[in-house]
Design a protein around this motif. Structure first.
Motif, mmCIF file in Angstrom:
data_model
loop_
_atom_site.group_PDB
_atom_site.id
_atom_site.type_symbol
_atom_site.label_atom_id
_atom_site.label_comp_id
_atom_site.label_asym_id
_atom_site.label_seq_id
_atom_site.Cartn_x
_atom_site.Cartn_y
_atom_site.Cartn_z
ATOM 1 N N GLY A 1 -37.241 -42.100 -33.856
ATOM 2 C CA GLY A 1 -38.386 -41.725 -34.679
ATOM 3 C C GLY A 1 -38.759 -42.813 -35.667
ATOM 4 O O GLY A 1 -39.945 -43.146 -35.845
ATOM 5 N N LEU A 2 -37.773 -43.381 -36.319
ATOM 6 C CA LEU A 2 -38.026 -44.453 -37.287
ATOM 7 C C LEU A 2 -38.689 -45.656 -36.626
ATOM 8 O O LEU A 2 -39.721 -46.158 -37.072
ATOM 9 N N VAL A 3 -38.065 -46.118 -35.546
ATOM 10 C CA VAL A 3 -38.515 -47.366 -34.926
ATOM 11 C C VAL A 3 -39.835 -47.189 -34.176
ATOM 12 O O VAL A 3 -40.764 -47.987 -34.325
ATOM 13 N N SER A 4 -39.923 -46.119 -33.365
ATOM 14 C CA SER A 4 -41.136 -45.959 -32.550
ATOM 15 C C SER A 4 -42.361 -45.694 -33.404
ATOM 16 O O SER A 4 -43.441 -46.247 -33.160
ATOM 17 N N ASN A 5 -42.215 -44.863 -34.445
ATOM 18 C CA ASN A 5 -43.401 -44.560 -35.246
ATOM 19 C C ASN A 5 -43.761 -45.716 -36.169
ATOM 20 O O ASN A 5 -44.944 -45.948 -36.445
ATOM 21 N N LEU A 6 -42.761 -46.447 -36.656
ATOM 22 C CA LEU A 6 -43.093 -47.640 -37.438
ATOM 23 C C LEU A 6 -43.807 -48.659 -36.560
ATOM 24 O O LEU A 6 -44.792 -49.278 -36.991
ATOM 25 N N SER A 7 -43.330 -48.830 -35.328
ATOM 26 C CA SER A 7 -43.988 -49.752 -34.412
ATOM 27 C C SER A 7 -45.414 -49.309 -34.124
ATOM 28 O O SER A 7 -46.349 -50.129 -34.082
ATOM 29 N N LEU A 8 -45.593 -47.986 -33.929
ATOM 30 C CA LEU A 8 -46.937 -47.466 -33.673
ATOM 31 C C LEU A 8 -47.857 -47.730 -34.862
ATOM 32 O O LEU A 8 -48.998 -48.206 -34.701
ATOM 33 N N VAL A 9 -47.377 -47.424 -36.067
ATOM 34 C CA VAL A 9 -48.183 -47.631 -37.275
ATOM 35 C C VAL A 9 -48.502 -49.103 -37.474
ATOM 36 O O VAL A 9 -49.646 -49.485 -37.790
ATOM 37 N N MET A 10 -47.496 -49.968 -37.275
ATOM 38 C CA MET A 10 -47.704 -51.409 -37.454
ATOM 39 C C MET A 10 -48.699 -51.940 -36.430
ATOM 40 O O MET A 10 -49.593 -52.741 -36.745
ATOM 41 N N PHE B 1 -35.799 -36.693 -34.888
ATOM 42 C CA PHE B 1 -36.902 -37.590 -34.546
ATOM 43 C C PHE B 1 -38.058 -37.374 -35.520
ATOM 44 O O PHE B 1 -38.640 -38.332 -36.041
ATOM 45 N N ALA B 2 -38.401 -36.100 -35.751
ATOM 46 C CA ALA B 2 -39.503 -35.800 -36.661
ATOM 47 C C ALA B 2 -39.220 -36.322 -38.068
ATOM 48 O O ALA B 2 -40.104 -36.884 -38.728
ATOM 49 N N SER B 3 -37.969 -36.162 -38.515
ATOM 50 C CA SER B 3 -37.606 -36.657 -39.855
ATOM 51 C C SER B 3 -37.731 -38.172 -39.929
ATOM 52 O O SER B 3 -38.252 -38.719 -40.907
ATOM 53 N N GLY B 4 -37.225 -38.848 -38.891
ATOM 54 C CA GLY B 4 -37.320 -40.308 -38.885
ATOM 55 C C GLY B 4 -38.748 -40.789 -38.786
ATOM 56 O O GLY B 4 -39.159 -41.742 -39.462
ATOM 57 N N ALA B 5 -39.557 -40.126 -37.947
ATOM 58 C CA ALA B 5 -40.943 -40.553 -37.748
ATOM 59 C C ALA B 5 -41.813 -40.298 -38.964
ATOM 60 O O ALA B 5 -42.923 -40.848 -39.067
ATOM 61 N N LEU B 6 -41.330 -39.459 -39.891
ATOM 62 C CA LEU B 6 -42.110 -39.169 -41.097
ATOM 63 C C LEU B 6 -42.135 -40.360 -42.062
ATOM 64 O O LEU B 6 -43.130 -40.590 -42.753
ATOM 65 N N PHE B 7 -41.046 -41.125 -42.119
ATOM 66 C CA PHE B 7 -40.943 -42.211 -43.099
ATOM 67 C C PHE B 7 -42.056 -43.248 -42.961
ATOM 68 O O PHE B 7 -42.628 -43.673 -43.982
ATOM 69 N N PRO B 8 -42.398 -43.718 -41.749
ATOM 70 C CA PRO B 8 -43.439 -44.753 -41.666
ATOM 71 C C PRO B 8 -44.821 -44.295 -42.118
ATOM 72 O O PRO B 8 -45.660 -45.140 -42.482
ATOM 73 N N ILE B 9 -45.084 -42.987 -42.104
ATOM 74 C CA ILE B 9 -46.424 -42.535 -42.486
ATOM 75 C C ILE B 9 -46.485 -41.991 -43.915
ATOM 76 O O ILE B 9 -47.562 -41.613 -44.388
ATOM 77 N N VAL C 1 -57.121 -43.682 -39.474
ATOM 78 C CA VAL C 1 -56.779 -43.739 -38.053
ATOM 79 C C VAL C 1 -55.295 -44.021 -37.883
ATOM 80 O O VAL C 1 -54.618 -43.432 -37.026
ATOM 81 N N VAL C 2 -54.777 -44.922 -38.705
ATOM 82 C CA VAL C 2 -53.343 -45.224 -38.671
ATOM 83 C C VAL C 2 -52.533 -43.968 -38.984
ATOM 84 O O VAL C 2 -51.534 -43.662 -38.318
ATOM 85 N N LEU C 3 -52.967 -43.215 -40.009
ATOM 86 C CA LEU C 3 -52.251 -42.001 -40.398
ATOM 87 C C LEU C 3 -52.242 -40.978 -39.269
ATOM 88 O O LEU C 3 -51.182 -40.433 -38.916
ATOM 89 N N PHE C 4 -53.405 -40.706 -38.682
ATOM 90 C CA PHE C 4 -53.458 -39.699 -37.623
ATOM 91 C C PHE C 4 -52.730 -40.164 -36.369
ATOM 92 O O PHE C 4 -52.159 -39.348 -35.633
ATOM 93 N N SER C 5 -52.733 -41.459 -36.134
ATOM 94 C CA SER C 5 -51.949 -41.985 -35.009
ATOM 95 C C SER C 5 -50.463 -41.749 -35.248
ATOM 96 O O SER C 5 -49.720 -41.378 -34.330
ATOM 97 N N GLY C 6 -50.040 -41.963 -36.489
ATOM 98 C CA GLY C 6 -48.632 -41.734 -36.829
ATOM 99 C C GLY C 6 -48.242 -40.273 -36.716
ATOM 100 O O GLY C 6 -47.149 -39.946 -36.231
#
Length: 366
Positions: A149-158, A289-297, A169-174
């Protein structure tokens, strides 16, 4: 023989050893309070051994023992955790503490004491392994889910930010990446663990040998073939077959020998506990995964935009990656710093690569 007079450096070192031995014995006693049966007896035996080491340093110090010294900060922390938790995490820390014993290179410690400490590490490793086996299935899914979650969503946001699209758009993508990834991870873990358990269940021996044994032809004992196929030597297979047919004694209860509902010796209680349950792995993977993916956004959720939001997202993810890596390192008995740095390098490396690809894509489209 005149009494040995220690120098100040020796007195200081011996008093520290004495304090640490007392602290380690206390840790094992505190851990024993939270255990029962064999594990409790093992921990109390370790405490007794540390007590023997304590007596060695007291004898050397003699009148120089003075008031009790403070244990090392590591042992104080270990004692605090042992009193509050008593978990596999504490045993993993104790394992690392035993591995760092200085007795092997200290001329004032006996060879027996150095050997004790080496054996203690293996004893604690064995106790910690029991706990690791109990949590390894869901823990693996949780760690994998959080890091993914951390890595994939940070990569997506970046990557999205590098293309030049707006922050909304970045936020909704995240957010979309968080939901899609968490659901995918949960479903994938459920299918993976469920399938693996089903494969292992299919490999477990059935109890047909117990029901069919009475009717077997004694001159052509097919039961021997069963045990040979399971990997036994011929002598062991013939002995086991003789036991099942009642022609040889065994250590088991004879009344159980022909009961089809009782597993055979050495085959009982195998519930594949190292895999965990399918639902446990799925829920752990989804939540982490959800917890990790929350940090980048998080920066974008609070209204930040541009490079500042990306920098803060990288910092938050980097700290979390270091933390998860350190925890995995501690539980596995490895260096928490090295494991944390490894997680950090892999995660930020993937994000940087995606950012560069986003820049290139943005330049092409633009």
């Amino acid at each position: 023989m005149p009494e040995r007079i220690p120098n100040p450096a020796q007195i200081k070192r011996w008093r520290q050893y004495l304090a640490d031995e007392r602290a380690e014995a206390s840790v094992y006693r505190d851990l024993a309070k939270r255990r029962d049966g064999e594990e409790k007896a093992i921990l109390l035996a370790l405490a007794d051994s540390e007590g023997r080491h304590e007596q060695h340093w007291l004898a050397l110090l003699g009148s120089h023992a003075g008031p009790p010294a403070k244990p090392s900060s590591r042992n104080r922390l270990l004692g605090l955790l042992a009193r509050r938790f008593g978990s596999v995490f504490v045993l993993a820390l104790a394992q690392r503490a035993e591995s760092r014993s200085p007795y092997a290179s200290d001329v004032d410690a006996t060879r027996a004491m150095a050997a004790d400490e080496a054996i203690h590490e293996e004893v604690v490793r064995g106790l910690a392994t029991r706990g690791r086996n109990r949590l390894s299935g869901s823990f693996r899914a949780a760690v994998f889910g959080a890091n993914d979650g951390l890595v994939s969503n940070l990569s997506l946001v970046m990557g999205m930010a590098a293309t030049g699209v707006g922050s909304h758009v970045v936020l909704f993508s995240g957010i979309a990446g968080l939901l899609a990834g968490a659901l995918s991870m949960g479903a994938g873990e459920y299918v993976s663990v469920r399938s693996q358990r089903e494969l292992l269940d299919a490999s477990l021996p059935t109890q047909v040998t117990l029901t069919a044994a009475p009717a077997l032809d004694l001159q052509n004992n097919e039961l021997v073939l069963v045990y040979l196929a399971r990997g036994m030597s011929r002598d062991a297979a013939e002995h086991r077959a003789a036991e099942r047919l009642g022609h040889a004694s065994c250590d088991c209860d004879p009344s159980l020998s022909l009961r089809p509902d009782v597993p055979e010796e050495g085959e009982e209680g195998d519930e594949h506990e190292t895999l965990g349950t399918a639902w446990g792995a799925a829920s752990s993977s989804f939540c982490f995964f959800a917890s990790g993916a929350l940090f980048p956004i998080l920066p974008f959720l609070f209204g930040m935009t541009g490079f500042g939001a990306l920098a803060l997202a990288c910092a938050l993810v980097g700290l979390t990656l270091m933390g998860t890596g350190a925890v995995v390192g501690l539980l596995s008995g490895a260096s928490p710093l090295w494991r944390g740095l490894r997680q950090l390098g892999i995660g930020l490396g993937a994000a940087a690569a995606t950012y560069l690809l986003g820049l290139a894509f943005g330049a092409i489209v633009g």
